[in-house]
Motif scaffolding. Structure first.
Motif, short mmCIF file in Angstrom:
data_model
loop_
_atom_site.label_atom_id
_atom_site.label_comp_id
_atom_site.label_asym_id
_atom_site.label_seq_id
_atom_site.Cartn_x
_atom_site.Cartn_y
_atom_site.Cartn_z
N LEU A 130 31.14 43.55 38.66
CA LEU A 130 31.37 44.22 37.40
C LEU A 130 32.20 43.25 36.55
O LEU A 130 33.21 42.72 37.01
N VAL A 131 31.77 42.99 35.32
CA VAL A 131 32.44 41.98 34.50
C VAL A 131 32.90 42.62 33.19
O VAL A 131 32.17 43.41 32.59
N ALA A 132 34.12 42.27 32.75
CA ALA A 132 34.66 42.80 31.49
C ALA A 132 33.93 42.19 30.30
O ALA A 132 33.59 41.01 30.31
N ARG A 133 33.70 43.03 29.28
CA ARG A 133 33.06 42.57 28.05
C ARG A 133 33.85 43.08 26.86
O ARG A 133 34.69 43.96 27.00
N GLY A 134 33.51 42.61 25.70
CA GLY A 134 34.02 43.16 24.45
C GLY A 134 35.53 43.21 24.38
O GLY A 134 36.22 42.25 24.76
N ALA A 135 36.05 44.34 23.91
CA ALA A 135 37.48 44.48 23.69
C ALA A 135 38.27 44.33 24.99
O ALA A 135 39.40 43.83 24.99
N LEU A 136 37.68 44.76 26.09
CA LEU A 136 38.38 44.65 27.37
C LEU A 136 38.52 43.18 27.78
O LEU A 136 39.61 42.72 28.16
N ALA A 137 37.44 42.42 27.66
CA ALA A 137 37.49 41.00 27.99
C ALA A 137 38.48 40.28 27.08
O ALA A 137 39.28 39.45 27.53
N ALA A 138 38.46 40.64 25.79
CA ALA A 138 39.36 40.00 24.83
C ALA A 138 40.82 40.28 25.19
O ALA A 138 41.67 39.38 25.15
N ALA A 139 41.11 41.53 25.55
CA ALA A 139 42.49 41.88 25.88
C ALA A 139 42.94 41.18 27.15
O ALA A 139 44.07 40.66 27.23
N ALA A 179 41.46 53.02 34.36
CA ALA A 179 42.38 51.95 34.73
C ALA A 179 41.64 51.02 35.68
O ALA A 179 40.63 51.40 36.27
N GLY A 180 42.12 49.81 35.82
CA GLY A 180 41.44 48.90 36.74
C GLY A 180 42.15 47.58 36.85
O GLY A 180 43.28 47.41 36.36
N LEU A 181 41.48 46.68 37.51
CA LEU A 181 42.03 45.36 37.74
C LEU A 181 40.96 44.35 37.30
O LEU A 181 39.78 44.50 37.64
N GLY A 182 41.38 43.36 36.50
CA GLY A 182 40.47 42.29 36.10
C GLY A 182 40.95 40.99 36.73
O GLY A 182 42.13 40.69 36.70
N CYS A 183 40.03 40.24 37.31
CA CYS A 183 40.40 38.97 37.93
C CYS A 183 39.55 37.87 37.30
O CYS A 183 38.32 37.99 37.21
N ARG A 184 40.22 36.80 36.87
CA ARG A 184 39.49 35.75 36.17
C ARG A 184 38.93 34.76 37.18
O ARG A 184 39.67 33.99 37.81
N ILE A 185 37.64 34.82 37.36
CA ILE A 185 36.96 33.99 38.34
C ILE A 185 35.76 33.35 37.65
O ILE A 185 34.98 34.04 36.99
N ALA A 186 35.66 32.06 37.76
CA ALA A 186 34.52 31.33 37.18
C ALA A 186 34.36 31.64 35.70
O ALA A 186 33.26 31.88 35.21
N GLY A 187 35.48 31.69 34.98
CA GLY A 187 35.42 31.81 33.54
C GLY A 187 35.17 33.19 32.99
O GLY A 187 35.07 33.39 31.79
N GLU A 188 35.07 34.20 33.87
CA GLU A 188 34.89 35.56 33.36
C GLU A 188 35.87 36.50 34.06
O GLU A 188 36.44 36.15 35.09
N TRP A 189 36.05 37.66 33.47
CA TRP A 189 36.97 38.64 34.05
C TRP A 189 36.18 39.63 34.88
O TRP A 189 35.50 40.51 34.35
N ARG A 190 36.24 39.46 36.18
CA ARG A 190 35.55 40.39 37.08
C ARG A 190 36.44 41.57 37.39
O ARG A 190 37.66 41.45 37.43
N ILE A 191 35.81 42.71 37.60
CA ILE A 191 36.56 43.96 37.80
C ILE A 191 36.31 44.43 39.24
O ILE A 191 35.33 45.12 39.49
N PRO A 192 37.19 44.08 40.18
CA PRO A 192 36.95 44.52 41.56
C PRO A 192 37.21 46.01 41.77
O PRO A 192 36.70 46.60 42.71
N VAL A 193 38.03 46.61 40.89
CA VAL A 193 38.28 48.04 41.08
C VAL A 193 38.55 48.69 39.73
O VAL A 193 39.24 48.12 38.88
N THR A 194 37.95 49.84 39.48
CA THR A 194 38.36 50.65 38.33
C THR A 194 38.45 52.09 38.79
O THR A 194 37.78 52.52 39.70
N THR A 195 39.30 52.82 38.12
CA THR A 195 39.58 54.20 38.47
C THR A 195 39.69 54.98 37.19
O THR A 195 40.24 54.47 36.22
#
Lengths: 243, 169
Positions: A130-139, A179-195
């Protein structure tokens, strides 16, 4: 240095003491094979936790509530909305865990969630993550916890470096209560967990929900970044090597 | 000090979502899971005198559920010996169309594990317990827990990989 699988498993589960943890974190950084094995343990853990997580958010059958309260068993099939702690009974239980979605992406499905505005999905599936996009990725990329305002659609919580050398940041979406966690891996923000946080949790936004806390604890190396560390890491493009 | 039935009851009510999740990870569908949770809650209330004030209520309840689950498995195995092979009294597993595919596929893979590995996975990976707490709930030494957990992980990963191959063909 060779590490057996039990040690790597304990590392992935956050069960090692400080000394051993630091030693393996360093070894993992320099050894792609070790990193791969640790990642496998984490991926399985995330997948299993994600699969059963949504059960927490389901309405609890009334017969169970009645049994716990010592009443006669209710008829089967009746359900009640489970009350949120600290709220009057009757409030719907809204804490649905979305980790299952991240896990189901292993099937290769491409799904997007339009959480804020219909035009802008904030998370999409890509290659099994799961990868962050838009406003979430920007934040996640730019916003600092110390300077954000009530008006920002995303609230950034803790930022920290992981044992396998990435940066992760916890977040909360103000409108959706996700809520969730974003981890920056390989240039994108991956989301390993959201709640999906319970409505009541939004007001005490300083503390991430348990599922996110658990994900943080499983990954964090040392302490969370302070304001200076957070700004530095951001200005270095969240690249641990360049920091 | 012993808590009153009302106090324990309310504490259990607060834990019901987690008890249902733990039960679901040990069962093939939510219906069997809720039956298991019900049996565990009834037992807990009946034996509440054994709960020591200050101990961890969730660990105690998970331990009771573990025993209830094993008892049920034994009873089913005994029934299966004297009855038709498919007369296990179990409700059928959910089909992929019924629920999210992730829960279904992980649940099916868990069902293939030996009991002791499934319990270790349920405690640590599903409930997020520490090794220490999981060992207490399962009443086994930590070393035994970690070896069951490691073998369970390997088997589960293999079962999930098989399923993916199977789905592709």
């Amino acid at each position: 240095m060779k590490y057996d699988d039990d040690t790597l498993m304990a590392f992935a589960d956050g069960e090692l003491d400080e000394v051993k943890r630091a030693e393996i974190a360093a070894a993992v950084e320099n050894d792609p094979e070790l990193a791969r094995r640790v990642a496998q343990h984490r991926a399985l853990r995330d997948r299993v936790a994600g699969a059963f997580g949504p059960v927490l958010g389901q309405p609890v059958p009334e017969r169970l509530v009645n049994t716990a309260r010592g009443a006669e068993p209710a008829r089967r099939g009746e359900v009640v909305q489970f009350p949120v702690r600290g709220k009057p009974p009757g409030m719907p239980w809204r804490a649905r865990e979305w980790g299952a979605m991240a896990a189901s992406l292993a099937l290769g499905a491409v799904i997007s969630w339009k959480l804020l505005s219909p035009a802008e999905p904030l998370m999409t599936a890509s290659n099994g993550s799961l990868v962050a996009r838009g406003a979430l990725a920007a934040a996640l990329e730019r916003q600092l916890a110390g300077t954000q305002t009530e008006a920002d659609p995303v609230r950034i919580g803790l930022s920290f470096e992981t044992r396998d050398g990435h940066f992760c940041r916890s977040f909360q979406l103000r409108d959706a209560g996700t809520a969730g966690l974003g981890c920056r891996i390989a240039g994108e923000w991956r989301i390993p967990v959201t709640t999906e946080a319970a409505a009541g949790d939004l007001r005490q936004a300083a503390s991430p929900p348990p599922a996110v806390l658990q994900a943080i604890e499983a990954r964090i190396a040392g302490e969370a970044l302070d304001a200076t560390g957070e700004e530095k890491a951001r200005d270095a493009g969240w690249d641990p090597v360049r920091r | 000090m012993t808590s009153s039935p009302e106090e324990i009851g309310e504490l259990i009510v607060a834990l019901l979502p987690r008890l249902r999740r733990f039960a679901r990870s040990l069962s093939r569908n939510q219906h069997d899971a809720d039956d298991l949770a019900q049996v565990a809650v009834e037992r807990a209330l009946r034996h509440r005198g054994q709960f020591r004030a200050g101990a961890n209520l969730s660990s105690w309840l998970f331990g009771i559920m573990k025993n209830a689950w094993l008892d049920d498995r034994r009873a089913r195995a005994r029934r299966a010996e004297v009855a038709l092979p498919d007369d296990s009294g179990e409700h059928p597993a959910v089909t992929p169309a019924d629920t999210n595919t992730s829960l279904w596929s992980v649940s099916e893979a868990m069902d293939k594990l030996p009991e002791e590995q499934r319990l270790a996975i349920a405690c640590v990976l599903v409930e997020g317990m520490s090794y220490k707490e999981a060992a207490e709930v399962l009443e086994i030494p930590i070393g035994t827990l970690t070896s069951r957990l490691a073998r369970g992980r390997t088997a589960l990963a293999a079962a999930l990989a098989d399923e993916k191959v199977g789905a592709a063909t």
